[in-house]
Structures are given as C-alpha cells and as structure tokens.
Design an enzyme around this catalytic site. Structure first.
Site, short mmCIF file in Angstrom:
data_model
loop_
_atom_site.label_atom_id
_atom_site.label_comp_id
_atom_site.label_asym_id
_atom_site.label_seq_id
_atom_site.Cartn_x
_atom_site.Cartn_y
_atom_site.Cartn_z
CG ASP A 149 -9.26 -0.34 5.34
OD1 ASP A 149 -9.05 -0.58 4.14
OD2 ASP A 149 -8.51 -0.70 6.26
CE LYS A 205 -3.68 -2.56 2.28
NZ LYS A 205 -4.31 -2.98 3.54
CD GLN A 212 -3.09 -4.50 6.85
OE1 GLN A 212 -3.10 -3.51 6.11
NE2 GLN A 212 -3.68 -5.63 6.50
#
Ligand code: NDP
Length: 290
Positions: free
Chosen positions: A119, A52, A96
């Site tokens: 997200d 990412k 994460q």
C-alpha cells in the site's frame, strides 16, 4: 467531453499482469501472494477488500484474507501483522483502513515490513517517495499517473492543482506530479480546507485532481476549458431511483458539465477506483522475488 476510462485501463493492466504471472510460472518462479487484514464488519471496507481478492484471482495471484473481530486490541493486531511479516509465502499485504477507533492505525502501519508494504503507507516508503528513490507508492496516486501515461496526456510544464493533502492521496500525488520524470515535471499547487480563493486556483489548473470527499464540490465554473480533471472522490448520496436508495458519486459535478466541453475527465464510478486495484496488484508483483 473526453472520458478517461479507468475501468478499461485497469482491465488492460490486469491482463498484462496475468501474462506476467504465466511467464513467471513457466520459469518455475513463485506465484505472487497478496494478503489482506480486515478488522470488524465495515460494509465499505468489506466491499473494497472483496474487489481486491477477486482481482487477485483474475490475474492468478494467491490471496489470503484475514478477518479479525472489531474487539481485537492493539497487541493482537500487531501480532497478526508480524505473522504476515514472517510468512515467506506472503509477498505483500495490506491492512484495510479505517481501523476501529481504539486502534492506533499509524503504529500498525509502521509494523508492516517496508518490502511487504504494497500500500506504500510505511514511513520508509513515504520517505523514499519524497526523495525520488525506488519504493512502493500508494496505489491511488500511482493509478492516476498510469492513466496520464496511457492516455498520453502531456504533463511537462503544466499547472496541476490538487485538492486534498492526505497522506494516501493528495501528498503523494503532489510528489509524483512534481518529479523530474514523464509523466511529471508539473508545477503543483496543493490545496486544503484552509486554502483561500480556491475557484481562482482551480480555474488556472491544466490538470485538476479532486480528492476531498465532498460530493459535487467542483462545479463547471471552477474548471478551465480543455483541462484534465481527475475525480478521486467516492461519496455516497441518496438516490431514490436505486433499489438501495443511494449511489456513489465523485467530488466533481460531472453531470453539470456540458457534453461539448473539450477537456478530459474520469467518471465515478469507473475512473480512479479500478486503477487503485490494478496498481496494488502491480506493487505486489514488484514485491515478489524474481
Ligand atoms: P481525507 O479526508 O484524508 O482528506 C481530505 C482532504 O480534503 C484534506 O486534506 C482536507 O483538508 C481537504 N478538504 C476537505 N474539505 C475541503 C474544502 N472544502 N476545500 C479544500 N480542501 C478540502 O480523504 P482522502 O484523501 O483519504 O480521500 C479523499 C476522497 O478520495 C474520499 O472521497 C475518498 O473516499 C476518496 N478515495 C478514493 C480512492 C479511490 O480508489 N478512488 C482511494 C482513496 C480515497 P484539511 O487537510 O485541511 O482537512
């Protein structure tokens, strides 16, 4: 067999984002900034976050990686989230997953400000998605929608079968495919571990999405001729021919499907995974003030 090239499509999207960033900078607008929090030293999580950050560099986003020890407690992690919430330079950020077991992950995700939640995991964004309101959708199902769009795959009136009902893949996928939109307007069946007669259901799928996390679970006899098969699964299996002794594979036994089968399929790796990154970046651009 027609391959849906997620890797190539992801690069095309990232090239478009690169142009959009250049346009913004020309107009004197802010460079988008994505931050990521990673807790502990899970090798898989580190690899995902690394991809990412690398993609941010490619498209010209600013990126910040916050690495925290596995021993951090709930309050400490919530403080780190609050720091990003109140940092005006950061447009969007992710925490994460998975987090260590002693952390209440849901409580952490709920600390993220919804307009920085790129997200799409905050209940406000999940609620907006279920109501068909604008908000951030989780990157993996959004990436699948983008593949269907860019490959001109007809979805209206089709029967889509989704294997898996998780909050990050199966459930948002069901909502997106059943929306009155293009792509969308599918009749959707969502399956899970208690579903009976699974093969009968999958064989009726015009669009089959496998997101269960079991290597080669979907075999050719479960797939309708001419179907569109999207393999979300990422499973590590032993492979003595590799130096590492293992490799990644999907939920679909693609190697058992004959080359003259007339459907569409996403490979693993190189299918849905790269699209997830492209859509995370797209959400971050959308989170950046115009
Ligand atoms: P979860 O473990 O959260 O969910 C798995 C789902 O599969 C559950 O709903 C479960 O049912 C269902 N399931 C398990 N076994 C069966 C079975 N035998 N028959 C039918 N359904 C079954 O996983 P995720 O949704 O997070 O991820 C799924 C896969 O996708 C994983 O391999 C993951 O690594 C991968 N993934 C890939 C991404 C990418 O970018 N390519 C991004 C996110 C995930 P039940 O609810 O009843 O337990």
């Amino acid at each position: 067999m027609n391959i849906i090239d997620g890797k190539g499509t992801s690069i095309a999207i990232q090239d478009e984002l690169k142009l959009a960033v250049a346009e913004r900078l020309k107009k004197g607008l802010k460079r988008p900034h994505l931050a990521a929090i990673i807790v502990g030293d899970n090798a898989g999580s580190r690899a995902y976050v690394g991809h990412k950050i690398k993609a941010c560099e490619y498209v010209g986003f600013e990126s910040t990686l916050i690495e925290l020890p596995k021993s951090i407690d709930q309050k400490g992690l919530e403080n780190e989230v609050q720091k990003l919430n109140s940092n005006p330079s950061v447009d969007g950020f992710i925490v994460q997953l998975p987090l260590p077991e002693h952390i209440d992950s849901q409580a952490i995700l709920e600390c993220v400000l919804p307009h920085k939640d790129v997200d799409g995991f905050h209940p406000i964004n999940a609620g907006k998605l279920s109501l068909g309101l604008p908000g951030f959708s989780p990157a993996t199902p959004s990436g699948i929608m983008e593949l269907l769009r860019r490959y001109d795959i007809e979805t209206e009136g089709k029967h889509a079968v989704i294997l898996g009902r998780s909050a990050i893949v199966g459930t948002p996928m069901t909502l997106l495919l059943s929306r009155n939109a293009d792509p969308g307007n599918c009749t959707v069946t969502m399956c899970h571990s208690r579903t009976q007669n699974l093969g009968e259901i999958t064989r009726s799928a015009d669009i089959l999405i496998a997101a269960i996390g079991r290597a080669h679970f979907v075999t050719p006899d479960m797939i309708k001729p001419g179907a569109v098969v999207i393999d979300v699964g990422i499973n590590r299996i032993a492979d003595s021919s590799r130096k590492s002794g293992s490799r990644l594979t999907g939920d679909v036994a693609m190697h058992e499907i004959s080359a003259d089968w007339n459907g569409y399929i996403t490979p693993v790796p190189g299918g849905v995974g790269p699209m997830t990154i492209a859509m995370l970046l797209t959400n971050t651009l959308d989170a950046t003030p115009a």
